[in-house]
Design an enzyme around this catalytic site. Sequence first.
Site, short mmCIF file in Angstrom:
data_model
loop_
_atom_site.label_atom_id
_atom_site.label_comp_id
_atom_site.label_asym_id
_atom_site.label_seq_id
_atom_site.Cartn_x
_atom_site.Cartn_y
_atom_site.Cartn_z
N ARG A 60 0.83 -1.21 0.00
CA ARG A 60 0.00 0.00 0.00
C ARG A 60 0.86 1.26 0.00
NH1 ARG A 60 -5.15 -1.34 0.62
NH2 ARG A 60 -5.54 -3.40 1.48
N ASP A 133 -9.18 0.84 -7.99
CA ASP A 133 -9.70 0.36 -6.71
C ASP A 133 -9.63 -1.16 -6.63
OD1 ASP A 133 -10.84 0.65 -4.20
OD2 ASP A 133 -12.89 0.51 -4.95
N CYS A 198 -23.06 13.81 8.84
CA CYS A 198 -23.00 12.33 8.86
C CYS A 198 -23.89 11.79 9.97
CB CYS A 198 -21.56 11.86 9.07
SG CYS A 198 -21.42 10.05 9.09
N LYS A 223 -21.20 -8.01 5.64
CA LYS A 223 -21.96 -9.16 5.16
C LYS A 223 -22.94 -9.69 6.21
CE LYS A 223 -19.51 -8.62 1.54
NZ LYS A 223 -20.09 -7.73 0.50
N CYS A 241 -23.65 5.84 0.03
CA CYS A 241 -24.16 7.06 0.64
C CYS A 241 -23.41 8.25 0.06
CB CYS A 241 -23.95 7.00 2.15
SG CYS A 241 -24.43 8.51 3.03
N ASP A 242 -24.13 9.35 -0.18
CA ASP A 242 -23.52 10.56 -0.73
C ASP A 242 -23.61 11.76 0.21
OD1 ASP A 242 -22.67 9.52 -3.18
OD2 ASP A 242 -24.59 9.92 -4.16
N CYS A 244 -21.97 13.09 2.75
CA CYS A 244 -20.82 13.96 2.99
C CYS A 244 -20.36 14.67 1.72
CB CYS A 244 -19.67 13.19 3.66
SG CYS A 244 -18.89 11.95 2.61
#
Length: 311
Positions: A60, A133, A198, A223, A241-242, A244
């Site tokens: 990473r 990604d 949030c 899961k 989710c959008d 923020c």
Amino acid sequence: MIRPQEYAAHIKSKAKALGFDFCGIAKAEFLEGEAPKLEEWLNRNYHGKMAYLANHFDKRLDPTKLVEGAKTVVSLAYSYFPEEALPEGQKDIKLAKYAYGEDYHFVIKDLLKTFLKELQEEIGEFSGRVFVDSAPVMERQWAQKAGIGWIGKNSLLLSKEQGSFFFLAELIIDLEVQPDPPFIGDFCGTCTRCIDACPTDAIVEPEVIDASRCISYLTIELKEEIPTEFKGKMGNWAFGCDICQDVCPWNRFSKTHTQPKFSPPEELKSFSNKDWEEMTEETFGKVFKKSPLKRTKFAGLKRNVNFLKNE
């Protein structure tokens, strides 16, 4: 240095021709400043059940462990902001905008493969890999290092020209290319709209997300059953989710995408809450055939919708 400068100009020109909104270039080197941040984030268990994020720690941080002899990281950004949003009223079941159309992993990766192949044909022999990604690459950090933008308080990459509604991708290559200066500065200032908005308190401090509390994590990555502590806090988001991003002032500059594959299918445009609740596996397979929603599978999406229904 003439050759690396020529390569940089050529790469950016080709990126623009392929539809990428931004292209920045950084020297492939160990991200020394990110190591303690990543270690602390993992030690706090902010990655939740995403055990894979604790794997390949060195990879990473060091692109040469992903591509032998890597010299350059080309960072790219591609808008997915829709011309028209699906219904997002207080009671509407909602999808994150990135999931309206086809799965970006495949759409962007196809573009990147074309990009790399044509560069190799035009420039000459060099090696590299494409990433969307799909591997342990710290894409936001590389994009900042390549001068595209800064990392906002919601941990997303922000651009002064275009906000944050874009996909990030990378080419890691063993070709020496003139790097761009890193993006310096933080243009969030004293704004805390993303933190305040949030509903699950997932933004624990500027730039630090407790992913185990994030609605995107709860509806996609988790899961198991969604913990009852989040009842009444999900904002009717069934996948991603959008929040923020929607409240971020910089997204008033968002640029509508021009990629037909990112537009929602006609059936989805007229979906009502009843359609979501009564959806069959056959309908799921038809409407979301190439969608990111395939990741949750039918059972996962039904779990999410039922959780929202019973809030």
